[in-house]
Design an enzyme around this catalytic site. Structure first.
Site, PDB file in Angstrom:
ATOM      1  N   TRP A 352       5.406 -33.504   3.451  1.00  0.00           N
ATOM      2  CA  TRP A 352       6.454 -33.394   2.437  1.00  0.00           C
ATOM      3  C   TRP A 352       7.028 -31.987   2.391  1.00  0.00           C
ATOM      4  CZ3 TRP A 352       5.916 -30.898  -2.625  1.00  0.00           C
ATOM      5  CH2 TRP A 352       4.694 -30.236  -2.796  1.00  0.00           C
ATOM      6  N   GLU A 483      -4.325 -29.880  -5.063  1.00  0.00           N
ATOM      7  CA  GLU A 483      -5.340 -30.686  -4.372  1.00  0.00           C
ATOM      8  C   GLU A 483      -6.759 -30.302  -4.771  1.00  0.00           C
ATOM      9  OE1 GLU A 483      -2.783 -31.705  -0.337  1.00  0.00           O
ATOM     10  OE2 GLU A 483      -4.069 -29.923  -0.371  1.00  0.00           O
ATOM     11  N   LYS A 595      -4.725 -24.936  -6.992  1.00  0.00           N
ATOM     12  CA  LYS A 595      -4.452 -24.487  -5.624  1.00  0.00           C
ATOM     13  C   LYS A 595      -3.030 -23.959  -5.476  1.00  0.00           C
ATOM     14  CE  LYS A 595      -4.532 -26.185  -0.836  1.00  0.00           C
ATOM     15  NZ  LYS A 595      -4.652 -27.388   0.022  1.00  0.00           N
ATOM     16  N   GLN A 596      -2.080 -24.645  -6.095  1.00  0.00           N
ATOM     17  CA  GLN A 596      -0.670 -24.281  -5.948  1.00  0.00           C
ATOM     18  C   GLN A 596       0.105 -24.831  -7.138  1.00  0.00           C
ATOM     19  OE1 GLN A 596      -0.559 -27.031  -2.418  1.00  0.00           O
ATOM     20  NE2 GLN A 596       1.556 -27.308  -3.061  1.00  0.00           N
TER      21      GLN A 596
END
Length: 753
Positions: A352, A483, A595-596
């Site tokens: 993606w 994630e 994580k992000q």
């Protein structure tokens, strides 16, 4: 963090040889031309710390999925972009001793990626075990003009001796992938030969791609006793010559790499030789001049100039260089792998990331057909996306685009991503809207886009369920962009994206129905679409559960997040970072660490729905728990920080994004660079500091200037115009370079350019 790359505005410079850093340098100095690429491996034999890597775009192998517990719906294979036959070898043997930098005393070593020219250069002096000293220089490139051609100029100068030597240029298809699940080799030999040229035709197992690699070598001195060397999947020619003290020997090696992506198996050898000898006839200097001119044109389109900060300047140019050499848009069958042509990790296939982070760069810096090719790639895979959804139990043309693919079929083998990280659908739907909003080409909906949007909206409508307890639609068992949380309920970003995708689809249906009735009838028939489906979509839109914390006045990332022990990253033991290299997965999943960008990813995509106070509250709440262990994190944080006036943070996020691989922030550059996040780095300048948005079909800029910079400037291609934007202490200046007069917003004021 490693800080050994010398700061320079146009070059990536490694000075001094360090075996432990060699894999990192091989990654950051990788070269490519859209059709293929290679890591910056040495031409001569090297038995030290190395990851050999040559890659041919579109050629892959379906390596069998390897898991401990098979689950229904798992992909049968993981598609690997294969380590392809290597053409770069030039092996030097002097008086029976092989030149191998792992066994030599190496001085005056430099490896330089000249980004302005698209050329990799290397120089060293090596003292061999015999005491012989030799000075070597090499210049190598993959032509972006003749995109099947590579060329090397390799020079040898004996410094304290004269001796007999052999030089063995080769083509080697007997190679392996580092990540092979079962240590399997993926190539079989079809043929090989040695005459004036050396060549090997190798075929991938299962997928039956053939790659023909042929090379011709020319010397500046006479050679004797030329000896063919043939073994399995290998062809070479050993040349004998006399090295004379202080005299330079020049070796020019030309190669042509082709595949059955472009030629039939019957014609591939003849076509390869024809293209190869055209390059040989042109000569190294002509090929190099073509390369330099073509790269000059690319830089005229896409360069960003920063005054006053060499590290920042080098960082952005490195990112732009890698993007331009990874994808050219010439072939709609190709896409952008997360590692590009710099390493094997992630399989070299499409995520993606392309739609979410790369599309804006190509929209604004290249002909619109390049971005168009990226979107058409997904339209061509719609049937496979529907099949992927069917495998998981979805019906009626619902489409789930794959998390990882090379041919449209899902091939990721981690259950929490394969089954749950379904927000990838949203990135593809959003990309259609971004493309149309940017180009103004609404007819794209009638030609391609609406079919994709209908498939994605059908998926969302089936993926939610009605909660009697909440009296809302909920979305259970998903993994958001973060994630470090798996199998969560009501991930805010995923649920918001579903709502926005269905809203946009309903609008698109009305537009196509009104303005392109013939296309609408075709789409209804092709998709077996009943207009009453939109009633269900609208009910979901009106009744989707989106978590909100009334106490903190922030959106809730997902159910249970606020139950975690909310300890900011600054209070962590910093020796435990990155946590994915120190903690168990169980500990990570139970932690509050992100994580992000996750909630912030949703705010970025749908920014116009939120006021600045809302954005700032959510930014400050979630950023304190974010460890930024994804390459895709810093860019989104930069853009939002710049928008809400957190300028110091925005600058630091820019450096983290732009120098992620150069300085190896996450200790993972050795296996390849993060190519797709480099589109996000471009966004940090243009959308972050430049504040560029599309407003009523017009460009809008609300720019800020980082304190350390004197100025920065970039070009934007928008519809019929090319504009140059310069931001300095005097303010924002916009110059029209091409196209008719147009209007833009500068700090909210409408201005004619």
């Amino acid at each position: 963090m490693k800080n050994y790359i010398k700061h320079d505005p146009w070059r990536i410079i490694e000075e001094g040889f360090d075996n432990e850093l060699n894999k990192n340098s091989e990654s950051v100095c990788s070269i490519g031309n859209g059709k293929g690429g290679q890591r910056a491996n040495f031409e001569e034999t090297f038995t030290g710390n190395t990851l050999q890597g040559s890659y041919v775009s579109g050629v892959y192998y379906p390596d069998k999925t390897r898991v401990g517990w098979w689950k229904n719906g798992y992909p049968e294979y993981f598609a690997k972009m294969l380590n392809a036959p290597s053409w770069t070898g030039i092996h030097i043997n002097i008086d029976g001793e092989e030149l191998d930098l792992a066994k030599c005393k190496v001085t005056d070593f430099s490896r330089v990626l000249d980004m302005k020219r698209g050329v990799l250069e290397r120089h060293f002096v090596a003292e061999m075990q015999s005491g012989k000293k030799v000075e070597v220089s090499s210049t190598r490139f993959l032509s972006i003009v003749r995109d099947e051609i590579g060329a090397i100029k390799y020079t040898i100068k004996p410094l304290n001796f004269s001796a007999k030597a052999t030089v063995t240029p080769d083509v080697d298809a007997d190679i392996v992938n580092q990540d092979s699940n079962y240590d399997e080799k993926f190539w079989v030999e079809i043929s090989k030969h040695v005459d004036d040229s050396v060549s090997v035709i190798a075929e991938t197992k299962k997928t039956k791609f053939q790659v023909c690699t042929a090379a011709v070598t020319r010397f500046s001195v006479d050679t004797t006793g030329d000896e063919p060397i043939l073994r399995e999947k290998y062809a070479a020619k050993r040349y004998s010559l006399n090295l004379k003290q202080n005299e330079i020997v020049i070796i020019n090696k030309y190669a042509c790499i082709t595949s059955t992506m472009y030629y039939t198996a019957d014609e591939i050898e003849a076509k390869t030789n024809a293209v190869l000898y055209e390059a040989v006839s042109a000569g190294f200097d002509t090929l190099l001049a073509e390369q330099e001119k073509a790269w000059d044109e690319k830089w005229k389109e896409s360069d960003i100039i920063i005054e006053g900060d060499v590290a920042a300047q080098q960082g952005i140019r490195f990112n732009i260089f890698q993007l331009n050499q990874t994808y050219t848009g010439r072939d709609e069958r190709l896409n952008i792998g997360p590692k590009g042509f710099t390493g094997e990790k992630y399989g070299g296939t499409t995520y993606w990331d392309t739609e979410a982070y790369c599309l804006p760069f190509y929209l604004a810096t290249a002909d619109k057909k390049v971005a168009h090719s990226l979107l058409v790639y997904r339209w061509k895979h719609l049937k496979k996306a529907i099949e992927n959804a069917q495998k998981l139990g979805f019906t009626n043309g619902a489409a789930l685009y794959p998390m990882v693919t090379i041919n449209g079929e899902e091939c990721h083998n981690e259950w929490e991503i394969t089954f749950e990280e379904i927000h990838r659908n949203a990135a593809i739907a959003n990309a259609i809207g971004i493309y149309i909003n940017y180009t103004g080409e609404k007819e794209y909906l009638a030609q391609y886009g609406l079919e994709v949007l209908i498939g994605i909206s059908r998926f969302w409508a089936q993926r939610v369920n009605w909660s009697e307890d909440k009296q809302k639609y909920v979305m259970l068992g998903v993994t958001g962009p973060n994630e470090y949380e798996n199998n969560v309920n009501n991930n805010w970003y995923t649920s918001l994206s579903a709502v926005q995708n269905m809203k946009y689809t309903i609008k698109a249906i009305e537009y196509v129905k009104t303005n392109h009735p013939a296309d609408f009838d075709r789409i209804k028939s092709t998709c077996n679409f009943d207009e009453k489906e939109t009633e269900k979509w609208q009910h979901i839109i009106d009744n989707m559960y989106l978590g909100y914390d009334e106490k903190r006045k922030v959106f809730i990332q997902n159910d249970g997040f606020m139950d975690k022990e909310l300890i900011p990253v600054t209070r962590m033991d910093q020796s435990q970072r990155p946590i994915n290299q120190h903690w168990s997965w169980d500990r990570i999943l139970r932690s509050c660490y992100i994580k992000q960008a996750d909630v912030l990813q949703g705010i970025y995509f749908f920014e116009d729905q939120f006021d600045n106070d809302t954005i700032k509250r959510n930014f400050e709440f979630y950023e304190q728990f974010t460890v930024h262990e994804s390459s895709l994190s810093s860019c989104i944080h930069n853009i939002l920080a710049a928008k809400v006036g957190l300028h110091d943070k925005a600058y630091q996020f820019y450096l983290n994004a732009s120098r992620l691989d150069l300085d190896d922030y996450n200790n993972d550059t050795c296996d390849g660079c993060h190519i797709t996040s480099m589109g996000g780095t471009w966004m940090t300048i243009v959308q972050g500091f430049g504040g560029m948005r599309i407003k009523d079909g017009l460009l809008s800029f609300n720019a800020t200037l980082p304190e350390k910079w004197q100025s920065y400037s970039f070009k934007i291609r928008h519809r019929d115009n090319v504009l140059q934007i310069t931001v300095s202490k005097a303010g924002t200046k916009i110059e029209r370079l091409e196209g008719p007069q147009t209007k833009v917003y500068i700090d909210g004021a409408l201005t004619e350019i």
